[in-house]
Motif scaffolding. Structure first.
Motif, PDB file in Angstrom:
ATOM      1  N   PHE A  67      62.431 -33.629  65.042  1.00  0.00           N
ATOM      2  CA  PHE A  67      62.469 -35.315  63.734  1.00  0.00           C
ATOM      3  C   PHE A  67      62.441 -34.934  62.641  1.00  0.00           C
ATOM      4  O   PHE A  67      62.907 -35.005  61.292  1.00  0.00           O
ATOM      5  CB  PHE A  67      62.991 -36.601  64.380  1.00  0.00           C
ATOM      6  N   ILE A  68      60.581 -35.403  63.088  1.00  0.00           N
ATOM      7  CA  ILE A  68      60.322 -35.023  61.436  1.00  0.00           C
ATOM      8  C   ILE A  68      60.042 -33.572  60.723  1.00  0.00           C
ATOM      9  O   ILE A  68      60.216 -33.785  59.318  1.00  0.00           O
ATOM     10  CB  ILE A  68      58.628 -35.499  62.526  1.00  0.00           C
ATOM     11  N   ASP A  69      60.017 -32.745  61.709  1.00  0.00           N
ATOM     12  CA  ASP A  69      60.610 -31.349  60.710  1.00  0.00           C
ATOM     13  C   ASP A  69      62.078 -31.094  60.575  1.00  0.00           C
ATOM     14  O   ASP A  69      61.863 -30.460  59.326  1.00  0.00           O
ATOM     15  CB  ASP A  69      60.236 -29.982  61.908  1.00  0.00           C
ATOM     16  N   PRO A 116      61.252 -45.579  74.080  1.00  0.00           N
ATOM     17  CA  PRO A 116      60.770 -44.504  73.435  1.00  0.00           C
ATOM     18  C   PRO A 116      61.069 -43.772  72.898  1.00  0.00           C
ATOM     19  O   PRO A 116      61.495 -43.016  73.790  1.00  0.00           O
ATOM     20  CB  PRO A 116      59.512 -44.705  73.102  1.00  0.00           C
ATOM     21  N   ILE A 117      61.446 -42.981  71.808  1.00  0.00           N
ATOM     22  CA  ILE A 117      61.519 -41.495  71.112  1.00  0.00           C
ATOM     23  C   ILE A 117      60.311 -40.943  71.554  1.00  0.00           C
ATOM     24  O   ILE A 117      59.434 -41.686  71.382  1.00  0.00           O
ATOM     25  CB  ILE A 117      61.927 -41.157  70.388  1.00  0.00           C
ATOM     26  N   SER A 118      59.957 -39.526  72.710  1.00  0.00           N
ATOM     27  CA  SER A 118      59.373 -38.669  73.422  1.00  0.00           C
ATOM     28  C   SER A 118      58.774 -38.329  72.180  1.00  0.00           C
ATOM     29  O   SER A 118      59.696 -38.286  71.043  1.00  0.00           O
ATOM     30  CB  SER A 118      60.035 -38.233  74.046  1.00  0.00           C
ATOM     31  N   SER A 119      57.251 -37.938  72.093  1.00  0.00           N
ATOM     32  CA  SER A 119      56.503 -37.371  70.725  1.00  0.00           C
ATOM     33  C   SER A 119      57.467 -35.757  71.133  1.00  0.00           C
ATOM     34  O   SER A 119      57.479 -35.818  69.767  1.00  0.00           O
ATOM     35  CB  SER A 119      54.814 -37.488  71.786  1.00  0.00           C
ATOM     36  N   HIS A 120      57.640 -35.220  71.806  1.00  0.00           N
ATOM     37  CA  HIS A 120      58.256 -34.155  72.132  1.00  0.00           C
ATOM     38  C   HIS A 120      59.883 -34.700  70.557  1.00  0.00           C
ATOM     39  O   HIS A 120      60.038 -33.002  69.734  1.00  0.00           O
ATOM     40  CB  HIS A 120      58.896 -33.194  72.822  1.00  0.00           C
ATOM     41  N   VAL A 137      66.290 -36.829  68.146  1.00  0.00           N
ATOM     42  CA  VAL A 137      66.377 -37.702  68.681  1.00  0.00           C
ATOM     43  C   VAL A 137      67.563 -38.687  69.903  1.00  0.00           C
ATOM     44  O   VAL A 137      67.301 -39.734  69.893  1.00  0.00           O
ATOM     45  CB  VAL A 137      66.036 -38.945  67.874  1.00  0.00           C
ATOM     46  N   TYR A 138      68.446 -37.330  69.496  1.00  0.00           N
ATOM     47  CA  TYR A 138      69.278 -37.429  70.661  1.00  0.00           C
ATOM     48  C   TYR A 138      68.865 -37.144  72.200  1.00  0.00           C
ATOM     49  O   TYR A 138      68.475 -36.116  72.253  1.00  0.00           O
ATOM     50  CB  TYR A 138      71.048 -37.039  70.436  1.00  0.00           C
ATOM     51  N   ASN A 139      69.183 -38.455  72.898  1.00  0.00           N
ATOM     52  CA  ASN A 139      68.672 -37.872  74.545  1.00  0.00           C
ATOM     53  C   ASN A 139      68.900 -38.628  75.788  1.00  0.00           C
ATOM     54  O   ASN A 139      70.575 -39.927  75.323  1.00  0.00           O
ATOM     55  CB  ASN A 139      67.411 -37.820  75.093  1.00  0.00           C
TER      56      ASN A 139
END
Length: 676
Positions: A553-555, A544-548, A620-622
């Protein structure tokens, strides 16, 4: 005995392909490639008697192109008794058959020339499927095959497939018989019976399909066959409850009649909206709590729920009135005093007439049930759900809130599905819903077409609120997945639920649909496809993409001027079970991928939007997302994703090679990836 669990899909495959995919190897191509229907017109005109009415609607493009016949200006939608359907296609021809021989001749022409055939009995399909589900098909109108023959000595009736339910009720009543069918007098017999056929006598006598003794039908070869327990037994099983139009074209039914009730006693009680929840809970208690009530099959309880009121009616078809009175007492014991009650008695034919929706106050049963040729039409949309457990208190609250929020009228009819019909073994016929306690029919009546979209959204919200939480229809897995998705989420602002055949689905999602529904033009013949000015990126994920990162991403998504589309696609299922070294495709172990797409308004705006896209992409690149699908090649990927592990970068393709991307060092692993 044909068993339900093991043989249903076998029967569907064998007979569906037999009736609709004869010469399947070239049917699809020939159907789509057709520019006119001249061959069909020639075949039908030489096969059918001259008096047979045939209509070639001008709304079908292939009929406009004919050089040998004049198309007909005909409103195809008039063939539907209800206006709930949104069928956008039009048939090649409508044939008004008068007997089984006409049907045989039409089917032979259809098989020879590779046309799809659909039949219309009464046009009562809620979505208009009596017009079929494909463009340029053949519709056989069966309404003239409507004979009614009663054998008073053995209590059976022989009926043409196009006979209406109202005339059947009227004719059988002359011999003190009836059929256990629905309340809509203008319904055609065939579609109703083949789909099960539930009605007020369902708890007492089961479904209409349970009493079918024999059928005459035309198969895909144009042969007239007899279907009963001993002749074509698998078809006999499948046609009783699996729906019409799937296997063969039934032209005649022999049905075991039942004795008409000597009297119908009815009690109706109505409450205003402040009592809606209490009344719904009491109705469910009466159906589910055997300690409170153990109703005889002579009783039938149904409930109507609207914004303005809720009403429960108790019907009684027996002669022991104590049972009827006790049921009324049970219903009212814990409820507020009804705002209105009615108690009346009727003979069976008067009850049918009053319940049919065509009563005009004259009381002339013959005129309205027997002789009336033009039946009422309605513009509405309906949905249905089965339930095997009560609706919870919490969900009743949400349901009532949703019901009150809309501007218009939604009617919900709660009907019991227990009694005698539930005692018939589930593998006795193809009807699969015998174990449910009740069903709800949701019906919406838009005031006008402009209002329809708003009201449809309201209906879907009200319907989905319950359908997500109770999984009573046959698509349990589908409904459970919706439940998992929405269980902890806020209410969606919009929901859509629809069914399509595969070609219609491909057409709709292709991005080239223009509203015409002409698959041939847009999927087969179209040479110049649309072009788009856009930029796309892609990432795979194995976690999953982390909450942080979601926050970033949303901002960043909200900060841009334009539109970024993100499509999340699963990459698991069967494709992940194929061994990773089976082919050169390296991404089988990922759970999902995201495709990012931006469509600049103009070239001057492109640089600004590309910068915005890259910022969203990087959010969201990690470590879990450093792979990209090679078919979504991205020339500037290497500028974003250069790492110390990379020994070589081919900037022209964006392919990285190194210890983790082994294009050369570990070629045996066949692992080629795009850096992202």
């Amino acid at each position: 005995m044909v068993k339900f669990a093991t043989n249903l899909f076998f029967i569907l495959l064998v007979y569906v392909f037999q009736i609709t995919f004869t010469t399947a190897s070239d049917r699809a191509n020939s159907k789509l490639a057709r520019t006119n229907n001249d061959d069909l017109q020639t075949c039908l005109s030489s096969s059918l008697p001259l008096p047979i009415r045939t209509i070639y609607p001008c709304s079908t493009l292939a009929n406009q192109n004919s050089s040998q016949y004049q198309c007909d200006h005909f409103n195809v939608n008039e063939l539907s008794s209800v206006r709930g359907g949104r069928i956008s296609h039009f048939p090649a021809v409508i044939v008004y058959a008068t007997n089984s021989n006409d049907v045989q001749n039409v089917v032979k022409c259809a098989t020879k020339l590779n046309y799809i055939v659909n039949t219309r009995s009464g046009g009562h399909s809620y979505e208009g499927y009596s017009l079929g589900s494909t463009y340029n098909n053949i519709v056989i109108n069966m309404e003239a095959i409507n004979y009614i023959r009663i054998n008073q000595y053995d209590g059976t009736g022989i009926f043409g497939a196009g006979a209406r339910i109202g005339p059947i009720y009227y004719r059988t009543y002359q011999y003190n018989y009836t059929i256990n069918a629905g309340s809509c007098a203008w319904m055609g017999l065939a579609g109703h019976a083949l789909g099960g056929g539930q009605g007020f006598l369902g708890r007492l006598h089961g479904l209409l399909s349970d009493n079918i003794l024999e059928m005459k039908a035309v198969n895909a070869q144009g042969e007239l066959i007899t279907i009963n327990k001993t002749h074509e037994p698998e078809l006999y099983w499948a046609l009783r409850g699996a729906g019409g139009g799937l296997f063969v074209i039934v032209t005649e039914f022999k049905i075991q009649l039942v004795k008409s009730p000597p009297l119908v006693r009815r009690f109706s009680s109505t409450w205003y909206p402040n009592a809606t929840k209490l009344v719904m809970q009491q109705y469910q208690s009466l159906l589910f709590d055997d300690k409170i009530s153990n109703f005889s099959n002579n009783l039938f309880l149904f409930m109507r729920v609207l914004k303005t009121h809720v009403a429960i009616s108790i019907l009684y078809f027996g002669i022991e009135f104590d049972e009827f009175n006790n049921t009324i007492s049970l219903l009212l014991a814990t409820l507020p005093t009804p705002n209105r009650t009615k108690l009346y008695e009727q003979d069976w034919l008067t009850f049918v007439y009053k319940s049919s929706g065509i009563a005009d106050g004259s009381g002339d049963h013959q005129q309205l049930l027997l002789d009336r040729l033009t039946y009422p039409t309605y513009h509405f949309k309906a949905k249905h759900l089965f339930y095997d457990r009560p609706i919870s208190s919490h969900n009743l609250d949400k349901f009532i809130d949703r019901l009150a929020s809309g501007d218009g009228e939604i009617t919900m009819i709660f009907l019991p599905w227990d009694g005698y019909l539930s005692t018939i073994p589930v593998d006795e016929t193809a009807f699969p819903h015998r174990h449910f306690k009740f069903g709800i029919q949701f019906t919406l009546y838009p005031t006008d077409e402009q209002h329809e979209k708003e009201q449809m959204n309201w209906l879907n919200q009200t319907h989905v609120e319950i359908s997500i939480l109770y999984f009573g229809i046959e698509f349990d897995e589908f409904n459970k997945t919706m439940s998992l998705l929405l269980a902890t989420l806020p209410t969606p602002n919009r929901t859509d639920l629809y069914e399509q055949d595969w070609l219609a689905f491909v057409y709709k999602v292709s991005g080239i649909a223009d509203g015409s529904g002409d698959y041939q033009q847009l999927l087969l013949d179209r040479l110049a496809y649309p072009t788009y000015h856009f930029k796309a990126k892609h990432l795979f994920y194995d976690r999953p993409i982390s909450s942080h990162n979601l926050d970033k991403f949303i901002d960043r998504l909200a900060s841009g001027d334009g539109q970024i589309g993100m499509m999340f696609i699963p990459w698991d299922g069967y494709l992940s079970t194929v061994p990773v070294d089976e082919t050169a495709f390296p991404h089988r172990h990922f759970k999902f991928g995201i495709q990012f797409t931006v469509s600049p308004n103009d070239e001057q705006h492109e640089k600004q939007q590309m910068n915005w896209l890259n910022r969203v992409y990087l959010a969201v690149y990690n470590d879990s997302a450093k792979h990209s699908y090679i078919n979504y090649i991205d020339r500037d990927t290497t500028l974003i994703a250069m790492s110390s592990e990379a020994e070589c970068i081919d900037a022209s393709l964006g392919i990285q090679t190194g210890n983790h991307f082994s294009i050369g060092v570990k070629i045996s692993q066949r692992n080629i990836t795009l850096a992202s």
